[in-house]
Write a protein that holds these residues in place. Structure first.
Motif, PDB file in Angstrom:
ATOM      1  N   GLY A  37       0.722  -1.085   0.028  1.00 17.56           N
ATOM      2  CA  GLY A  37       0.049  -0.095   0.154  1.00 17.56           C
ATOM      3  C   GLY A  37       0.700   1.152   0.109  1.00 17.56           C
ATOM      4  N   THR A  38       2.177   1.186   0.030  1.00 18.19           N
ATOM      5  CA  THR A  38       2.915   2.314   0.010  1.00 18.19           C
ATOM      6  C   THR A  38       3.099   2.870  -1.438  1.00 18.19           C
ATOM      7  OG1 THR A  38       4.974   0.972  -0.211  1.00 18.19           O
ATOM      8  CG2 THR A  38       4.233   1.661   1.895  1.00 18.19           C
ATOM      9  N   VAL A  39       3.325   4.238  -1.588  1.00 15.49           N
ATOM     10  CA  VAL A  39       3.518   4.676  -2.785  1.00 15.49           C
ATOM     11  C   VAL A  39       4.905   4.220  -3.350  1.00 15.49           C
ATOM     12  CG1 VAL A  39       3.570   6.739  -4.378  1.00 15.49           C
ATOM     13  CG2 VAL A  39       2.085   6.487  -2.268  1.00 15.49           C
ATOM     14  N   ALA A  40       5.145   3.631  -4.653  1.00  8.41           N
ATOM     15  CA  ALA A  40       6.193   3.141  -5.281  1.00  8.41           C
ATOM     16  C   ALA A  40       6.611   4.296  -6.321  1.00  8.41           C
ATOM     17  CB  ALA A  40       6.026   1.974  -6.100  1.00  8.41           C
ATOM     18  N   GLY A  41       5.519   5.098  -6.854  1.00  4.47           N
ATOM     19  CA  GLY A  41       5.862   6.174  -7.522  1.00  4.47           C
ATOM     20  C   GLY A  41       4.650   6.708  -8.188  1.00  4.47           C
ATOM     21  N   ALA A  42       4.650   7.434  -9.236  1.00  4.89           N
ATOM     22  CA  ALA A  42       3.746   8.375 -10.023  1.00  4.89           C
ATOM     23  C   ALA A  42       3.805   7.916 -11.362  1.00  4.89           C
ATOM     24  CB  ALA A  42       3.904   9.855  -9.651  1.00  4.89           C
ATOM     25  N   GLY A  43       2.536   8.476 -11.955  1.00  3.79           N
ATOM     26  CA  GLY A  43       2.245   8.413 -13.473  1.00  3.79           C
ATOM     27  C   GLY A  43       1.264   9.221 -13.709  1.00  3.79           C
ATOM     28  N   GLU A  48      -8.457   8.164 -21.443  1.00  2.00           N
ATOM     29  CA  GLU A  48      -9.538   7.791 -20.832  1.00  2.00           C
ATOM     30  C   GLU A  48      -9.135   6.447 -20.031  1.00  2.00           C
ATOM     31  OE1 GLU A  48     -13.401   7.153 -22.320  1.00  2.00           O
ATOM     32  OE2 GLU A  48     -13.253   9.262 -23.322  1.00  2.00           O
ATOM     33  N   ASP A  49      -8.345   5.612 -20.723  1.00  2.00           N
ATOM     34  CA  ASP A  49      -7.961   4.217 -19.897  1.00  2.00           C
ATOM     35  C   ASP A  49      -6.707   4.064 -20.196  1.00  2.00           C
ATOM     36  OD1 ASP A  49      -8.042   3.701 -22.472  1.00  2.00           O
ATOM     37  OD2 ASP A  49      -9.242   1.885 -22.337  1.00  2.00           O
ATOM     38  N   ALA A  50      -5.539   4.830 -20.253  1.00  2.00           N
ATOM     39  CA  ALA A  50      -4.184   4.639 -20.381  1.00  2.00           C
ATOM     40  C   ALA A  50      -3.481   5.634 -19.748  1.00  2.00           C
ATOM     41  CB  ALA A  50      -3.908   4.535 -22.290  1.00  2.00           C
ATOM     42  N   GLY A  51      -2.129   5.399 -19.220  1.00  2.00           N
ATOM     43  CA  GLY A  51      -1.253   6.327 -18.710  1.00  2.00           C
ATOM     44  C   GLY A  51       0.047   5.810 -18.830  1.00  2.00           C
ATOM     45  N   PHE A  52       1.098   6.557 -18.362  1.00  2.00           N
ATOM     46  CA  PHE A  52       2.374   6.065 -18.550  1.00  2.00           C
ATOM     47  C   PHE A  52       3.069   6.399 -17.240  1.00  2.00           C
ATOM     48  CE2 PHE A  52       1.638   6.734 -22.739  1.00  2.00           C
ATOM     49  CZ  PHE A  52       2.615   5.942 -23.375  1.00  2.00           C
ATOM     50  N   THR A  53       4.155   5.437 -16.912  1.00  2.00           N
ATOM     51  CA  THR A  53       4.961   5.901 -15.599  1.00  2.00           C
ATOM     52  C   THR A  53       6.289   5.225 -16.213  1.00  2.00           C
ATOM     53  OG1 THR A  53       4.964   5.298 -13.102  1.00  2.00           O
ATOM     54  CG2 THR A  53       4.230   3.453 -14.572  1.00  2.00           C
ATOM     55  N   CYS A  54       7.099   5.296 -15.250  1.00  2.00           N
ATOM     56  CA  CYS A  54       8.454   4.697 -15.475  1.00  2.00           C
ATOM     57  C   CYS A  54       8.620   3.231 -15.156  1.00  2.00           C
ATOM     58  CB  CYS A  54       9.601   5.607 -14.602  1.00  2.00           C
ATOM     59  SG  CYS A  54       9.588   7.315 -15.387  1.00  2.00           S
ATOM     60  N   ALA A  55       9.526   2.852 -15.800  1.00  2.00           N
ATOM     61  CA  ALA A  55       9.668   1.283 -15.505  1.00  2.00           C
ATOM     62  C   ALA A  55      10.212   0.912 -14.162  1.00  2.00           C
ATOM     63  CB  ALA A  55      10.642   0.545 -16.532  1.00  2.00           C
ATOM     64  N   HIS A  56      11.010   1.762 -13.487  1.00  2.00           N
ATOM     65  CA  HIS A  56      11.657   1.600 -12.133  1.00  2.00           C
ATOM     66  C   HIS A  56      10.294   1.711 -11.283  1.00  2.00           C
ATOM     67  CE1 HIS A  56      11.896   6.150 -12.272  1.00  2.00           C
ATOM     68  NE2 HIS A  56      11.653   6.055 -11.013  1.00  2.00           N
ATOM     69  N   VAL A  57       9.387   2.407 -11.607  1.00  2.00           N
ATOM     70  CA  VAL A  57       8.180   2.576 -10.766  1.00  2.00           C
ATOM     71  C   VAL A  57       7.580   1.436 -10.523  1.00  2.00           C
ATOM     72  CG1 VAL A  57       6.223   3.550 -10.236  1.00  2.00           C
ATOM     73  CG2 VAL A  57       7.846   5.024 -10.991  1.00  2.00           C
ATOM     74  N   VAL A  58       7.006   0.761 -11.881  1.00  2.00           N
ATOM     75  CA  VAL A  58       6.468  -0.678 -11.783  1.00  2.00           C
ATOM     76  C   VAL A  58       7.270  -1.541 -11.229  1.00  2.00           C
ATOM     77  CG1 VAL A  58       5.875  -2.604 -13.447  1.00  2.00           C
ATOM     78  CG2 VAL A  58       5.245  -0.035 -13.882  1.00  2.00           C
ATOM     79  N   ARG A  59       8.506  -1.770 -11.439  1.00  2.00           N
ATOM     80  CA  ARG A  59       9.582  -2.641 -10.653  1.00  2.00           C
ATOM     81  C   ARG A  59       9.585  -2.538  -9.099  1.00  2.00           C
ATOM     82  NH1 ARG A  59      12.816  -1.667 -15.147  1.00  2.00           N
ATOM     83  NH2 ARG A  59      14.077  -0.024 -14.000  1.00  2.00           N
ATOM     84  N   ALA A  60       9.479  -1.245  -8.583  1.00  2.00           N
ATOM     85  CA  ALA A  60       9.384  -0.805  -7.211  1.00  2.00           C
ATOM     86  C   ALA A  60       8.316  -1.337  -6.750  1.00  2.00           C
ATOM     87  CB  ALA A  60       9.530   0.836  -7.055  1.00  2.00           C
ATOM     88  N   ALA A  61       6.905  -1.174  -7.455  1.00  2.00           N
ATOM     89  CA  ALA A  61       5.757  -2.065  -7.067  1.00  2.00           C
ATOM     90  C   ALA A  61       5.915  -3.589  -7.087  1.00  2.00           C
ATOM     91  CB  ALA A  61       4.764  -1.479  -8.050  1.00  2.00           C
ATOM     92  N   GLY A  62       7.031  -4.157  -7.559  1.00  2.00           N
ATOM     93  CA  GLY A  62       6.966  -5.423  -7.474  1.00  2.00           C
ATOM     94  C   GLY A  62       6.467  -6.328  -8.847  1.00  2.00           C
ATOM     95  N   ARG A  63       6.123  -5.558  -9.719  1.00  2.00           N
ATOM     96  CA  ARG A  63       5.667  -5.807 -11.089  1.00  2.00           C
ATOM     97  C   ARG A  63       6.182  -5.921 -12.309  1.00  2.00           C
ATOM     98  NH1 ARG A  63       3.155  -7.694  -7.398  1.00  2.00           N
ATOM     99  NH2 ARG A  63       0.962  -7.418  -6.795  1.00  2.00           N
ATOM    100  N   SER A  64       5.975  -6.388 -13.415  1.00  2.00           N
ATOM    101  CA  SER A  64       6.509  -6.213 -14.677  1.00  2.00           C
ATOM    102  C   SER A  64       5.615  -6.338 -15.905  1.00  2.00           C
ATOM    103  CB  SER A  64       7.551  -7.438 -14.720  1.00  2.00           C
ATOM    104  OG  SER A  64       6.868  -8.556 -14.821  1.00  2.00           O
ATOM    105  N   PRO A  65       5.855  -6.003 -16.854  1.00  2.00           N
ATOM    106  CA  PRO A  65       4.684  -6.068 -18.249  1.00  2.00           C
ATOM    107  C   PRO A  65       3.999  -7.309 -17.930  1.00  2.00           C
ATOM    108  CG  PRO A  65       7.003  -5.097 -18.916  1.00  2.00           C
ATOM    109  CD  PRO A  65       7.215  -5.489 -17.522  1.00  2.00           C
TER     110      PRO A  65
END
Length: 90
Positions: A37-43, A48-65
């Protein structure tokens, strides 16, 4: 950059990541949340249904494509958290 798209968690009357209507710049900002529940980063929303963030933010959230991240909109307090699919890493 990594693209995200809304996939689950939207109320029945919502059709986009942040709901209907035009958003201000601050309203287009979302936070990517880590599993605890902590903030890994921003995007930022780009549609309407799409956005962008940095790859390191997704990795910090423990996820990948191919995975999903939970996002929230800190400047839109009435907007629910939603799950967003991590679509691509470029």
């Amino acid at each position: 950059m990594t693209s995200v798209a809304a996939t689950a968690g939207l109320p029945d009357d919502e059709s986009s990541l942040a709901g209907a209507g035009e958003l201000s710049v601050s309203g287009s900002v979302f936070q990517v949340l880590a599993p605890d529940g902590t903030v890994a980063g921003a995007g930022f929303l780009t549609g309407e249904d799409a956005g962008f963030t940095c790859a390191h933010v997704v990795r910090a959230a423990g996820r990948s494509p191919g995975g999903r991240v939970e996002v929230r909109f800190p400047h839109l307090p009435d907007t629910p958290r939603v799950l967003a699919e991590v679509v691509a890493e470029e």
